[in-house]
Design a protein around this motif. Structure first.
Motif, PDB file in Angstrom:
ATOM      1  N   UNK A  35       0.824  -1.206   0.000  1.00  0.00           N
ATOM      2  CA  UNK A  35       0.000   0.000   0.000  1.00  0.00           C
ATOM      3  C   UNK A  35       0.859   1.258   0.000  1.00  0.00           C
ATOM      4  N   UNK A  36       1.960   1.224   0.742  1.00  0.00           N
ATOM      5  CA  UNK A  36       2.830   2.398   0.831  1.00  0.00           C
ATOM      6  C   UNK A  36       3.406   2.770  -0.532  1.00  0.00           C
ATOM      7  N   UNK A  37       3.818   1.767  -1.303  1.00  0.00           N
ATOM      8  CA  UNK A  37       4.363   2.040  -2.635  1.00  0.00           C
ATOM      9  C   UNK A  37       3.285   2.589  -3.568  1.00  0.00           C
ATOM     10  N   UNK A  38       2.080   2.033  -3.480  1.00  0.00           N
ATOM     11  CA  UNK A  38       0.994   2.512  -4.336  1.00  0.00           C
ATOM     12  C   UNK A  38       0.605   3.938  -3.968  1.00  0.00           C
ATOM     13  N   UNK A  39       0.580   4.234  -2.671  1.00  0.00           N
ATOM     14  CA  UNK A  39       0.293   5.607  -2.239  1.00  0.00           C
ATOM     15  C   UNK A  39       1.372   6.564  -2.732  1.00  0.00           C
ATOM     16  N   UNK A  40       2.615   6.146  -2.637  1.00  0.00           N
ATOM     17  CA  UNK A  40       3.724   6.988  -3.091  1.00  0.00           C
ATOM     18  C   UNK A  40       3.601   7.309  -4.576  1.00  0.00           C
ATOM     19  N   UNK A  41       3.049   6.355  -5.340  1.00  0.00           N
ATOM     20  CA  UNK A  41       2.876   6.554  -6.781  1.00  0.00           C
ATOM     21  C   UNK A  41       1.639   7.383  -7.112  1.00  0.00           C
ATOM     22  N   UNK A  42       0.885   7.785  -6.092  1.00  0.00           N
ATOM     23  CA  UNK A  42      -0.243   8.672  -6.309  1.00  0.00           C
ATOM     24  C   UNK A  42      -1.598   8.007  -6.401  1.00  0.00           C
ATOM     25  N   UNK A  43      -1.684   6.720  -6.109  1.00  0.00           N
ATOM     26  CA  UNK A  43      -2.965   6.025  -6.197  1.00  0.00           C
ATOM     27  C   UNK A  43      -3.787   6.218  -4.922  1.00  0.00           C
ATOM     28  N   UNK A  44      -5.097   6.189  -5.095  1.00  0.00           N
ATOM     29  CA  UNK A  44      -6.038   6.306  -3.983  1.00  0.00           C
ATOM     30  C   UNK A  44      -6.214   4.911  -3.381  1.00  0.00           C
ATOM     31  N   UNK A  45      -5.606   4.675  -2.224  1.00  0.00           N
ATOM     32  CA  UNK A  45      -5.521   3.327  -1.662  1.00  0.00           C
ATOM     33  C   UNK A  45      -6.311   3.226  -0.362  1.00  0.00           C
ATOM     34  N   UNK A  46      -7.052   2.141  -0.237  1.00  0.00           N
ATOM     35  CA  UNK A  46      -7.716   1.800   1.020  1.00  0.00           C
ATOM     36  C   UNK A  46      -7.266   0.406   1.429  1.00  0.00           C
ATOM     37  N   UNK A  47      -6.997   0.220   2.716  1.00  0.00           N
ATOM     38  CA  UNK A  47      -6.687  -1.104   3.251  1.00  0.00           C
ATOM     39  C   UNK A  47      -7.851  -1.562   4.119  1.00  0.00           C
ATOM     40  N   UNK A  48      -8.254  -2.799   3.912  1.00  0.00           N
ATOM     41  CA  UNK A  48      -9.408  -3.335   4.623  1.00  0.00           C
ATOM     42  C   UNK A  48      -9.057  -4.720   5.158  1.00  0.00           C
ATOM     43  N   UNK A  49      -9.251  -4.914   6.436  1.00  0.00           N
ATOM     44  CA  UNK A  49      -8.959  -6.202   7.056  1.00  0.00           C
ATOM     45  C   UNK A  49     -10.280  -6.914   7.329  1.00  0.00           C
ATOM     46  N   UNK A  50     -10.716  -7.704   6.354  1.00  0.00           N
ATOM     47  CA  UNK A  50     -12.006  -8.382   6.471  1.00  0.00           C
ATOM     48  C   UNK A  50     -12.029  -9.350   7.639  1.00  0.00           C
ATOM     49  N   UNK A  51     -10.922 -10.050   7.849  1.00  0.00           N
ATOM     50  CA  UNK A  51     -10.861 -11.031   8.936  1.00  0.00           C
ATOM     51  C   UNK A  51     -10.983 -10.332  10.281  1.00  0.00           C
ATOM     52  N   UNK A  52     -10.211  -9.284  10.462  1.00  0.00           N
ATOM     53  CA  UNK A  52     -10.229  -8.569  11.738  1.00  0.00           C
ATOM     54  C   UNK A  52     -11.597  -7.944  12.001  1.00  0.00           C
ATOM     55  N   UNK A  53     -12.203  -7.387  10.944  1.00  0.00           N
ATOM     56  CA  UNK A  53     -13.499  -6.728  11.100  1.00  0.00           C
ATOM     57  C   UNK A  53     -14.664  -7.708  11.186  1.00  0.00           C
ATOM     58  N   UNK A  54     -14.359  -8.991  10.942  1.00  0.00           N
ATOM     59  CA  UNK A  54     -15.395 -10.030  10.991  1.00  0.00           C
ATOM     60  C   UNK A  54     -16.500  -9.779   9.967  1.00  0.00           C
ATOM     61  N   UNK A  55     -16.088  -9.287   8.795  1.00  0.00           N
ATOM     62  CA  UNK A  55     -17.059  -9.000   7.742  1.00  0.00           C
ATOM     63  C   UNK A  55     -17.507 -10.272   7.047  1.00  0.00           C
ATOM     64  N   UNK A  56     -18.762 -10.284   6.631  1.00  0.00           N
ATOM     65  CA  UNK A  56     -19.313 -11.351   5.807  1.00  0.00           C
ATOM     66  C   UNK A  56     -19.378 -10.881   4.355  1.00  0.00           C
ATOM     67  N   UNK A  57     -19.799 -11.770   3.473  1.00  0.00           N
ATOM     68  CA  UNK A  57     -19.839 -11.448   2.045  1.00  0.00           C
ATOM     69  C   UNK A  57     -20.724 -10.234   1.766  1.00  0.00           C
ATOM     70  N   UNK A  58     -21.847 -10.148   2.460  1.00  0.00           N
ATOM     71  CA  UNK A  58     -22.755  -9.022   2.246  1.00  0.00           C
ATOM     72  C   UNK A  58     -22.128  -7.688   2.605  1.00  0.00           C
ATOM     73  N   UNK A  59     -21.338  -7.670   3.673  1.00  0.00           N
ATOM     74  CA  UNK A  59     -20.650  -6.437   4.065  1.00  0.00           C
ATOM     75  C   UNK A  59     -19.681  -5.996   2.976  1.00  0.00           C
TER      76      UNK A  59
END
Length: 471
Positions: A35-59
């Motif tokens: 993510x750090x390299x992509x941000x440095x290159x100017x891209x709009x980056x979001x990091x999402x931890x599905x496991x940690x957030x306990x997200x399901x497919x619908x989320x």
């Protein structure tokens, strides 16, 4: 371009989820680096931890539909292969024109097979992804031919293939600091077994491993050459984690931090001079021949625990594993580290190919005789393309119909490899007995109780033992 970097969805009704629980995990360091390299290159980056957030497919469906990402990168290990496929399917169902990229050790081991098994994936990053992923983004943005991007697997005329290899990053200081700010860092907490004073953060200062253990897949990505960040860079990163997020202790997640003794000594001296004042643990090997003076220096710098992969109490097994260690080194090094007041964590493997019940029992007895404070016993997990996988196949013990979804590191009641000389029920019972015998040992309790200095340590030991003995 809008980019999402994420872990996989969580397994529904995960039998171990109640044991680990939200808050007893660590963030994905590899994703943070990419993510750090992509941000440095100017891209709009979001990091999402599905496991940690306990997200399901619908989320996930609702989130990607709202954000309309152009590229979604999914990082995972072998046990999450089926979950990665499900995550990719969710993304493609909502955003059929988006690009899905897989990354991690598993896809580096079997990139073509991964693409063949996952029609929703457009490419795989093979090896270290810092530069590769950003170049792939550039190529898609500019309408180029992704076959020109080194270090990927892709499809050409419907056939999966790999591009030219990409070497490892030579100078880690050339990379930006991982994008910690894209993660809810204070929500994470590593296992209480390795956390001295919560909150604790895990991070990495080296890459590569020169050793050739048959069961390990780490060198698949990191390569055989050890590279490390400069000492000033490491100190700056530690200060940032301490001051920005309020972490109280550290885990060096490097496979073997002390491999280069000169680097280790300089790091410890710098931490002392900088008055970091954060307890930390690291992982090491028993054959590095660290003198007592080095262990003392590590302790002065804040080291409270060292994890050693001892693996076996049988020399013939160590030789088969190509550990390049001896049982005598196992005992001698643990005694030296223990004698310098360090907490000792050990890992052991039982029922490896070629072993008998007596061999497994010998390892358990040997582990009981060591001065370890913590012992973890595992059944073999033969990772893709490893020598251990070949050995498990050759003796006929690898389960028929096995898929990578069966590679569950925590629940070993239904092992994917059954040693023909021992049998499934016996090897499962051996593992459970090993835990019972070690953690009912008066000597073990004496060693651990002697280390308690405050109520926080009481809670840590309680949580740690509960986690180890669960299930």
């Amino acid at each position: 371009m809008k980019v999402l970097l994420t872990s996989t969805l969580k397994r529904i009704h995960d039998p171990k989820s109640w044991r680990l629980g939200k808050g007893q995990d660590s963030f994905n360091y590899g994703i943070a680096c990419v993510a750090a390299m992509a941000e440095k290159a100017g891209y709009d980056v979001e990091c999402l931890d599905l496991f940690h957030n306990n997200w399901r497919a619908g989320d996930l469906e609702r989130h990607v539909a709202e954000k309309k990402f152009d590229v979604v990168g999914i990082g995972f290990f072998t046990p999450q292969t089926d979950l990665a496929q499900k995550t990719a399917a969710v993304v493609k169902r909502v955003l059929p024109n988006s690009k899905v990229v897989f990354g991690g050790i598993h896809v580096t081991s079997v990139p073509v097979e991964t693409l063949d098994e996952t029609p929703e994936a457009d490419a795989c990053v093979v090896g270290e992804g810092d530069y590769t992923f950003t170049e792939l983004l550039d190529c898609w943005r500019d309408g180029g031919d992704i076959a020109t991007v080194a270090g990927i697997a892709y499809r050409q005329n419907g056939k999966a293939r790999t591009s030219g290899p990409r070497g490892s990053v030579r100078d880690l200081d050339d990379l930006p600091m991982p994008s910690y700010h894209l993660f809810p860092m204070r929500e994470y907490e590593v296992s209480p077994n390795i956390s001295f004073r919560p909150p604790t953060v895990s991070f990495q200062v080296t890459r590569g491993c020169p050793f050739k253990c048959t069961f390990c897949e780490y060198t698949t990505v990191g390569g055989p050459k050890i590279r490390h960040k400069s000492i000033p860079r490491i100190i700056d990163e530690i200060r940032y984690l301490r001051d920005e997020f309020g972490f109280h202790s550290l885990v060096f997640r490097d496979s073997t931090l002390p491999t280069k003794r000169k680097f280790l000594v300089e790091l410890c001296e710098a931490m002392i001079e900088a008055k970091i004042d954060m307890p930390w643990m690291c992982y090491s090997r028993v054959d590095l021949k660290l003198p007592r003076e080095t262990f003392r220096l590590m302790k002065r710098a804040g080291c409270w625990q060292i994890g050693f992969g001892c693996e076996s109490g049988n020399q013939k097994t160590l030789d088969r594993l190509k550990k390049a260690t001896t049982v005598e080194q196992n005992m001698e090094t643990l005694k030296i580290a223990y004698g310098e007041g360090l907490s000792i964590s050990t890992t052991w493997m039982l029922a490896l190919p070629g072993e008998t019940v007596e061999d497994a029992e010998n390892t358990i007895r040997f582990a009981l005789d060591t001065p370890a404070h913590i012992a973890k016993f595992y059944l073999p997990v033969p990772y893709p393309r490893s020598n251990l996988e070949r050995a498990c196949r050759e003796d006929g013990g690898l389960r028929e119909g096995m898929s990578y979804a069966n590679y569950d590191l925590y629940d070993q009641s239904d092992p994917i490899y059954v040693n023909p000389l021992i049998g499934k029920e016996r090897q499962v019972r051996l593992t459970r007995d090993a835990y019972r015998r070690f953690y009912s040992s008066p000597r073990m309790w004496g060693r651990n109780l002697a280390q308690i200095r405050n109520l926080d340590m009481v809670k840590r030991y309680y949580d740690g033992v509960r986690l180890l003995l669960a299930g």
